[in-house]
Design a protein around this motif. Structure first.
Motif: not given
Length: 258
Positions: A35-55
């Motif tokens: 994924k060198t080309n970026i189409n979607k960005i997710l901003v978060c406070l901490d990277v967690t399993n919940e954040v990864l699932t949403e990503a």
């Protein structure tokens, strides 16, 4: 189309890596192989399993967090928990870029302390030490304690705030120190003539030092740094929204008071 390097260049224009504290590990955490080309960005406070699932569910190409995913040079260091190692492996499998803006965000002129100072209308601001992780400023009037606490609760969306060494009358707050997150040994650099320190949290030994030196402290909680997510989300929308889609992870305060 923007590449991961294009995005990093934008971020580091505002928050250069040269400003990262020596003990910090901001910057690229994981670089995707595909994924060198970026189409979607997710901003978060901490990277967690919940954040990864949403990503994963939103086909995110890049996660930008405030706190570093790995607080070490190597994920295999003995001080890294099994939970974090397992999470790291999952992100590698998902092949998602991860980048963190920590102390280089905190010390910037639009960082957490400055955002707080602007919201509270604190003026005559200067940094406390070379690391610039704390600032001192003044209200233009004597600020009632109850009014200040209510303002902090509203701004940071918290129901409870802790007050250490409450020797304050209701109308004598003028000189204030601000340090987002965990204050650490910054307390040792404070002069005794400040009326109040506002921070997220403190270890017990620093609380004892503040009490012994009669330095009044408001502890908002580390959740205060969720403001990073709101700020960076808005910045990326303004600068990049025509080329990428930007999402934010709205963390609910994990601490409940009874």
């Amino acid at each position: 189309m923007l590449t991961i390097n294009n995005i990093i260049n934008v971020l580091e224009t505002y928050f250069p890596l040269k400003d990262v504290c020596e003990w910090d590990f901001s910057g690229i955490q994981i670089k995707s192989k595909t994924k060198t080309n970026i189409n979607k960005i997710l901003v978060c406070l901490d990277v967690t399993n919940e954040v990864l699932t949403e990503a994963i569910n939103n086909n995110i190409d890049l996660i930008i967090s405030h706190h570093p995913l790995v607080f070490a040079k190597d994920i295999n260091q003995s001080n890294i928990s099994n939970w974090k190692k397992e999470l790291y492996s999952k992100i590698l499998i998902a092949d998602i870029n991860v980048y963190s803006l920590h102390t280089n965000f905190d010390i910037s002129l639009v960082g957490m302390n400055m955002l707080m100072a602007k919201e509270l209308k604190i003026k005559n601001i200067h940094f406390i030490n070379e690391e610039k992780l704390a600032i001192v400023g003044k209200f233009d009037r004597q600020m009632p304690l109850k009014e200040l606490i209510n303002n902090l609760k509203k701004y940071f969306n918290v129901a409870n705030i802790q007050l250490v060494n409450n020797k304050l009358s209701d109308n004598n707050i003028v000189t204030v120190a601000l340090s987002a997150g965990a204050v650490g040994d910054i307390i040792s650099n404070l002069s005794n003539n400040i009326d109040l320190l506002i921070t997220g949290e403190m270890k017990w030994n620093y609380i004892m030092e503040a009490k012994d030196r009669k330095i009044n402290v408001i502890l908002v909680g580390h959740y205060m740094e969720q403001k990073f997510v709101d700020f960076l989300f808005q910045l990326l929308i303004e600068k990049l929204s025509t080329k990428v889609k930007v999402f934010k992870y709205n963390l609910e305060n994990p601490i409940t008071f009874f």
